[in-house]
Design an enzyme around this catalytic site. Structure first.
Site, PDB file in Angstrom:
ATOM      1  N   LYS A  93     -13.598  36.603 -16.435  1.00 28.42           N
ATOM      2  CA  LYS A  93     -12.415  37.159 -17.082  1.00 28.42           C
ATOM      3  C   LYS A  93     -12.155  36.477 -18.415  1.00 28.42           C
ATOM      4  CE  LYS A  93     -11.593  38.342 -12.618  1.00 28.42           C
ATOM      5  NZ  LYS A  93     -12.509  38.277 -11.516  1.00 28.42           N
ATOM      6  N   TRP A 102      -7.014  36.647  -1.944  1.00 33.98           N
ATOM      7  CA  TRP A 102      -8.045  37.598  -2.368  1.00 33.98           C
ATOM      8  C   TRP A 102      -8.829  38.019  -1.130  1.00 33.98           C
ATOM      9  CZ3 TRP A 102     -13.498  36.074  -4.068  1.00 33.98           C
ATOM     10  CH2 TRP A 102     -14.156  37.143  -4.688  1.00 33.98           C
ATOM     11  N   ASP A 156      -9.687  27.563  -6.329  1.00 39.47           N
ATOM     12  CA  ASP A 156     -10.325  28.719  -6.946  1.00 39.47           C
ATOM     13  C   ASP A 156      -9.653  28.902  -8.303  1.00 39.47           C
ATOM     14  OD1 ASP A 156     -11.360  31.141  -7.708  1.00 39.47           O
ATOM     15  OD2 ASP A 156     -10.994  32.147  -5.802  1.00 39.47           O
TER      16      ASP A 156
HETATM   17  C1  LMR Z   1     -10.268  41.294  -8.124  1.00 43.88           C
HETATM   18  O1  LMR Z   1      -9.634  40.614  -7.326  1.00 43.88           O
HETATM   19  O2  LMR Z   1      -9.997  42.483  -8.352  1.00 43.88           O
HETATM   20  C2  LMR Z   1     -11.385  40.664  -8.907  1.00 43.88           C
HETATM   21  O3  LMR Z   1     -11.485  39.317  -8.603  1.00 43.88           O
HETATM   22  C3  LMR Z   1     -12.654  41.396  -8.769  1.00 43.88           C
HETATM   23  C4  LMR Z   1     -13.261  41.264  -7.414  1.00 43.88           C
HETATM   24  O4  LMR Z   1     -14.446  40.913  -7.348  1.00 43.88           O
HETATM   25  O5  LMR Z   1     -12.595  41.516  -6.404  1.00 43.88           O
END
Ligand code: LMR
Length: 398
Positions: A246, A130, A211
């Site tokens: 979510k 992420w 996570d």
């Molecule tokens: C995402 O990866 O799209 C979600 O976790 C929202 C975010 O805050 O990035």
């Protein structure tokens, strides 16, 4: 005064979502942000959550500051959800849990804590991860590196390379791991792979940082917590940040938690104390409302049962969309293997599309996805999945 301040480059996910909102095309499709949309393309208000909120509102009462660490009923409900009722780690009080401002807030409190008490440690995140993971840990002053993870050759996992890389890390290295529904790829470790990895984490004295933002979207609420329970049972000390954004569709309520599993209750008390100090000098204490909704859903048996059923339906809908997308693409682009859409889990899939193809999809077809080629499968529905697959096939040259 502020001339020297550089402009914000924007966030690769949130800015894209804003661009989508501004796009005037009526048939635009949003597969950018990790939000669950229902088959009508709306963010659902879950019935169990709505009823829990009605209970919270009916109770009324004053709104004092919560304790720095959050509400006691929320914290204990989180521990039960993560570890299962009566897990030894919980009953022996060796888990320090705080209520956090979303799991992002928890991740950052944990990152600040690690930067302070493990100043010689560096962070290792999956390649890819992420986007915000790197920012958060770097923002805490930690150096962030990557370990091998996603295999573009087959849309799967480079498990042997991952394990070898972790085996070579210095003791007390911080290893960020996605508990389930890997963001952005959808590629998860199997149970057998977790079982093979845990001895490495333990023997190398690494600090796993889990996570868990998508519990219930993979294989089920209990199943998705497998790694949490297995690590705790193996007596590994680790961090886990979890989210309800979510799983209860309460994004803007910012409901999450950070738990640290410690060797014993005495150390857990020390860790909790310093996490409180970190919170106090950042935002002082978490908000009340959303956390009480979450705690009510988790602890009222009827609401809990209904929530699990609703979450199960969301999970099933995502799986159905995966199958439909796969079916159309396999028919339209016969030379290419799309089976990874079926094996990947959770909201996200790595499509394998290049950033140029992603740009063409957005500009020509109004289909929005992150430039890495990540799609949020939960943005697909019966009305747009075919159009999405046709557009993807077009940019793939079929
Ligand atoms: C995402 O990866 O799209 C979600 O976790 C929202 C975010 O805050 O990035």
């Amino acid at each position: 005064m502020f001339e020297h301040i550089p402009p914000f480059a924007g966030d690769p996910i949130l800015s894209l979502n804003e661009d989508f909102q501004k796009d005037p095309r009526p048939n635009k499709i949003n597969l950018s942000i990790g939000i669950y949309f229902d088959d009508a393309g709306r963010i659902p208000v879950m019935d169990s959550v709505k009823r829990a909120e009605a209970i919270v509102v009916a109770k009324g009462g004053p709104k004092p500051y919560l304790p720095i660490e959050g509400a006691a009923n929320f914290r204990s409900a989180v521990q039960d959800l993560l570890f299962g009722a009566d897990h030894e780690a919980v009953t022996s009080e060796r888990v320090a849990t705080i209520q956090s401002v979303g799991s992002s807030g928890g991740l950052k409190v944990g990152a600040d804590f690690l930067a302070r008490y493990f100043p010689g440690s560096q962070v290792w995140v999956s390649d890819p991860t992420w986007d915000n993971h790197r920012s958060m840990f770097e923002g805490a002053g930690l150096t962030v590196n990557t370990y091998p993870y996603y295999d573009p050759a087959n849309g799967g996992l480079k498990f042997d390379a991952m394990r070898a890389a972790l085996r070579g890390l210095p003791a007390k290295s911080i290893v960020l791991l996605h508990t389930c529904c890997h963001n952005p790829t959808g590629v998860d470790l199997t149970r057998a792979q977790w079982e093979a990895l845990i001895p490495v984490l333990r023997e190398r004295e690494l600090i796993p940082y889990l996570d868990l933002a998508y519990q219930g979207f993979g294989d089920g609420i209990q199943q998705d917590a497998f790694a949490v329970r297995a690590l705790a049972a193996a007596r590994v000390s680790f961090f886990i940040a979890n989210s309800f954004s979510k799983s209860m569709s309460v994004y803007g309520e910012r409901c999450g938690a950070l738990s640290v599993v410690c060797p014993d209750a005495r150390q857990a008390a020390l860790v909790l104390g310093q996490m409180k100090f970190t919170v106090r000098r950042n935002y002082s204490s978490p908000p009340i409302h959303g956390g009480q909704i979450v705690a009510t859903v988790l602890t009222e048996p009827e609401l809990r049962r209904d929530w699990e059923r609703e979450l199960g339906a969301m999970r099933e809908r995502i799986l159905a969309m995966r199958r439909q997308l796969h079916g159309v693409l396999a028919a339209k682009v016969p030379g290419r293997n799309f089976d990874y859409f079926l094996t990947q889990r959770g909201m996200f899939s790595y499509t394998g599309l290049t950033s140029a193809q992603v740009d063409a999809l957005r500009e020509t077809h109004g289909v929005y996805m992150v430039r890495s080629g990540r799609i949020c499968v939960a943005g697909l529905n019966n009305a747009n999945v075919e159009a999405t697959a046709v557009a993807m096939a077009a940019v793939l040259g079929a």
